[in-house]
Design an enzyme around this catalytic site. Structure first.
Site, PDB file in Angstrom:
ATOM      1  CB  CYS A 113      -0.945  -0.004   1.191  1.00  0.00           C
ATOM      2  SG  CYS A 113      -1.923  -1.501   1.275  1.00  0.00           S
ATOM      3  CG  HIS A 244      -3.218   3.097   2.355  1.00  0.00           C
ATOM      4  ND1 HIS A 244      -3.740   2.716   1.137  1.00  0.00           N
ATOM      5  CD2 HIS A 244      -3.278   1.997   3.161  1.00  0.00           C
ATOM      6  CE1 HIS A 244      -4.096   1.439   1.202  1.00  0.00           C
ATOM      7  NE2 HIS A 244      -3.823   0.989   2.414  1.00  0.00           N
ATOM      8  CG  ASN A 274      -6.612  -1.345   1.346  1.00  0.00           C
ATOM      9  OD1 ASN A 274      -5.911  -0.897   0.444  1.00  0.00           O
ATOM     10  ND2 ASN A 274      -6.113  -1.840   2.464  1.00  0.00           N
TER      11      ASN A 274
HETATM   12  O1  UT7 Z   1      -3.733  -1.563   3.795  1.00  0.00           O
HETATM   13  C1  UT7 Z   1      -2.776  -1.957   4.723  1.00  0.00           C
HETATM   14  C2  UT7 Z   1      -3.141  -1.648   6.092  1.00  0.00           C
HETATM   15  N1  UT7 Z   1      -4.416  -2.241   6.424  1.00  0.00           N
HETATM   16  C3  UT7 Z   1      -4.923  -2.029   7.583  1.00  0.00           C
HETATM   17  O2  UT7 Z   1      -4.329  -1.320   8.355  1.00  0.00           O
HETATM   18  C4  UT7 Z   1      -6.221  -2.694   7.920  1.00  0.00           C
HETATM   19  C5  UT7 Z   1      -6.214  -3.019   9.352  1.00  0.00           C
HETATM   20  N2  UT7 Z   1      -7.327  -3.718   9.928  1.00  0.00           N
HETATM   21  C6  UT7 Z   1      -8.650  -3.450   9.838  1.00  0.00           C
HETATM   22  O3  UT7 Z   1      -9.086  -2.682   9.025  1.00  0.00           O
HETATM   23  C7  UT7 Z   1      -9.536  -4.083  10.872  1.00  0.00           C
HETATM   24  O4  UT7 Z   1      -8.746  -4.734  11.816  1.00  0.00           O
HETATM   25  C8  UT7 Z   1     -10.587  -5.095  10.299  1.00  0.00           C
HETATM   26  C9  UT7 Z   1     -11.683  -4.335   9.555  1.00  0.00           C
HETATM   27  C10 UT7 Z   1      -9.915  -6.079   9.383  1.00  0.00           C
HETATM   28  C11 UT7 Z   1     -11.235  -5.856  11.440  1.00  0.00           C
HETATM   29  O5  UT7 Z   1     -11.807  -4.956  12.394  1.00  0.00           O
HETATM   30  P1  UT7 Z   1     -11.511  -5.109  13.955  1.00  0.00           P
HETATM   31  O6  UT7 Z   1     -12.302  -4.078  14.628  1.00  0.00           O
HETATM   32  O7  UT7 Z   1     -10.035  -5.093  14.145  1.00  0.00           O
HETATM   33  O8  UT7 Z   1     -12.146  -6.515  14.267  1.00  0.00           O
HETATM   34  P2  UT7 Z   1     -11.478  -7.804  14.912  1.00  0.00           P
HETATM   35  O9  UT7 Z   1     -10.538  -8.458  13.963  1.00  0.00           O
HETATM   36  O10 UT7 Z   1     -10.958  -7.455  16.273  1.00  0.00           O
HETATM   37  O11 UT7 Z   1     -12.727  -8.746  15.091  1.00  0.00           O
HETATM   38  C12 UT7 Z   1     -13.820  -8.404  15.975  1.00  0.00           C
HETATM   39  C13 UT7 Z   1     -14.897  -9.459  15.830  1.00  0.00           C
HETATM   40  C14 UT7 Z   1     -14.375 -10.891  15.909  1.00  0.00           C
HETATM   41  O12 UT7 Z   1     -15.323 -11.667  16.585  1.00  0.00           O
HETATM   42  P3  UT7 Z   1     -15.136 -12.016  18.161  1.00  0.00           P
HETATM   43  O13 UT7 Z   1     -13.829 -12.748  18.250  1.00  0.00           O
HETATM   44  O14 UT7 Z   1     -15.120 -10.696  18.870  1.00  0.00           O
HETATM   45  O15 UT7 Z   1     -16.334 -12.864  18.469  1.00  0.00           O
HETATM   46  C15 UT7 Z   1     -14.340 -11.339  14.461  1.00  0.00           C
HETATM   47  O16 UT7 Z   1     -14.458 -12.726  14.303  1.00  0.00           O
HETATM   48  O17 UT7 Z   1     -15.525  -9.335  14.553  1.00  0.00           O
HETATM   49  C16 UT7 Z   1     -15.560 -10.637  13.914  1.00  0.00           C
HETATM   50  N3  UT7 Z   1     -15.503 -10.428  12.456  1.00  0.00           N
HETATM   51  C17 UT7 Z   1     -16.609 -10.243  11.725  1.00  0.00           C
HETATM   52  N4  UT7 Z   1     -17.897 -10.193  12.039  1.00  0.00           N
HETATM   53  C18 UT7 Z   1     -18.773  -9.967  11.048  1.00  0.00           C
HETATM   54  C19 UT7 Z   1     -14.399 -10.362  11.666  1.00  0.00           C
HETATM   55  N5  UT7 Z   1     -14.779 -10.133  10.388  1.00  0.00           N
HETATM   56  C20 UT7 Z   1     -16.129 -10.053  10.403  1.00  0.00           C
HETATM   57  C21 UT7 Z   1     -17.092  -9.823   9.400  1.00  0.00           C
HETATM   58  N6  UT7 Z   1     -18.395  -9.782   9.751  1.00  0.00           N
HETATM   59  N7  UT7 Z   1     -16.743  -9.610   8.095  1.00  0.00           N
END
Ligand code: UT7
Length: 326
Positions: A113, A244, A274
């Site tokens: 990125c 980005h 993204n």
């Molecule tokens: O381009 C390079 C740089 N990129 C980035 O910097 C992106 C960085 N990361 C992100 O954008 C975010 O971390 C995500 C959007 C990928 C995820 O968001 P988050 O707030 O960090 O969520 P998380 O991974 O902590 O997951 C929270 C919960 C989990 O469930 P539990 O364990 O709390 O029960 C996941 O399993 O959300 C669940 N989850 C979903 N639920 C519904 C993960 N993906 C989904 C989904 N739909 N698509």
């Protein structure tokens, strides 16, 4: 001799993929995707549309807006993590072939990125060392080809598209790119990667999203603070902050920490998702076509991605305004 950004152009594929598409196929919801990412739609290239095809469309616009012809281009740099071919030929070579360049140096760079900012810094160095005069830089991605559509934690984030820019030599210091800084840390390579295809692993993007998120926020903020301090600049010296576009929450936290006003921030993640190396030039083009990015404006770019890599750039836009370029 100074390097100046003379134009910006972009290309987005026709297909708009909304959140319902994911809801229909996996355990997720529009509400979760919108709240956690800010993304509503992303563009998806069609089966026959390659990364180079999107790069070519964006390049044609950038070349025309810079008032140049293809014969003026003496270097092509394409930043991509979704090249047409694995290793060779480079996507830059294919873009050159499709544009009709003759005997022009062309190469890809892989900085995920941060690719567009890396490409910009390479272009600046080639110009300031008097080696090249008019460089075409491109960020182009067909991320839909390397996304695992069974992984709900990553697949809704990414989209396809391309952006391109012409960087030209100038004697006018007021038009010069002011500063660029690029960095990397391979110790954090496991946070965001595509598996080793030489070992026969699948080519899909894997990301430790939450950890990456936290490091992205800290790194983006610190990098901007460094480059601003190094150049004795303050927020009010910046007309547009173009980071980005990975996740709206990252953009919000970073923008707030840096105390930029709403009118200074360019945010396009809601409509394109993204698009990795294409995200910054696509956002720049959006600002340009909406008449927000104008000749003489001071622009701050800030990128972060797999590698890990990160980088930022400050420049005065040296292209004609959109209304003078139709
Ligand atoms: O381009 C390079 C740089 N990129 C980035 O910097 C992106 C960085 N990361 C992100 O954008 C975010 O971390 C995500 C959007 C990928 C995820 O968001 P988050 O707030 O960090 O969520 P998380 O991974 O902590 O997951 C929270 C919960 C989990 O469930 P539990 O364990 O709390 O029960 C996941 O399993 O959300 C669940 N989850 C979903 N639920 C519904 C993960 N993906 C989904 C989904 N739909 N698509």
């Amino acid at each position: 001799m100074y390097a100046a950004i003379k134009s910006i152009g972009s290309y987005v594929p026709n297909e708009k993929r909304n959140n319902q598409w994911f809801v229909d196929r996996m355990d997720t919801s529009d509400d979760w995707i919108t709240k956690r990412t800010g993304i509503s739609t992303r563009r998806i290239a069609n089966k026959d549309e390659q990364t180079s095809d999107m790069g070519v469309q964006a390049s044609k616009i950038a070349i025309q807006r810079a008032g140049l012809t293809i014969d003026d281009i003496d270097l092509i740099i394409c930043a991509t993590i979704s090249p047409d071919y694995y290793c060779m030929p480079s996507t830059a070579c294919i873009i050159g072939q499709k544009l009709g360049t003759k005997d022009v140096m062309a190469m890809d760079i892989s900085a995920a990125c941060t690719g567009f900012v890396y490409a910009l810094s390479i272009a600046k160095a080639f110009i300031e060392s008097n080696m090249k005069k008019n460089i075409l830089i491109i960020g182009a991605e067909k991320l839909s080809s390397i996304v695992d559509y069974t992984d709900r934690t990553t697949c809704m984030l990414f989209g396809d598209g391309a952006g391109a820019s012409i960087i030209s030599a100038t004697n006018d210091k007021n038009e010069a790119i002011i500063d660029i800084q690029c960095s990397s840390d391979g110790n954090l390579k496991d946070l965001l990667l595509t598996p080793n295809i030489l070992n026969g692993e699948k080519q899909f993007i894997q990301m430790k999203g939450n950890e990456t998120f936290k490091i992205a926020v800290k790194t983006l903020v610190r990098d901007v603070q460094d480059i601003m301090k190094k150049n004795s600049m303050k927020n009010t010296d910046i007309d547009l902050f173009i980071p980005h576009q990975a996740n709206y929450r990252i953009l919000k936290v970073v923008g707030d920490a840096l105390k930029f006003e709403e009118k200074q921030k360019i945010i396009t993640v809601q409509k394109y998702g993204n698009t990795s190396s294409a995200s910054i030039p696509m956002a720049m083009n959006d600002a340009y076509e909406n008449n927000k990015l104008k000749y003489g404006d001071t622009i701050l770019l800030d990128a972060f991605g797999g590698g890990l890599t990160w980088g930022s750039a400050i420049f005065r836009f040296a292209g004609k305004n959109i209304n003078d370029n139709k």
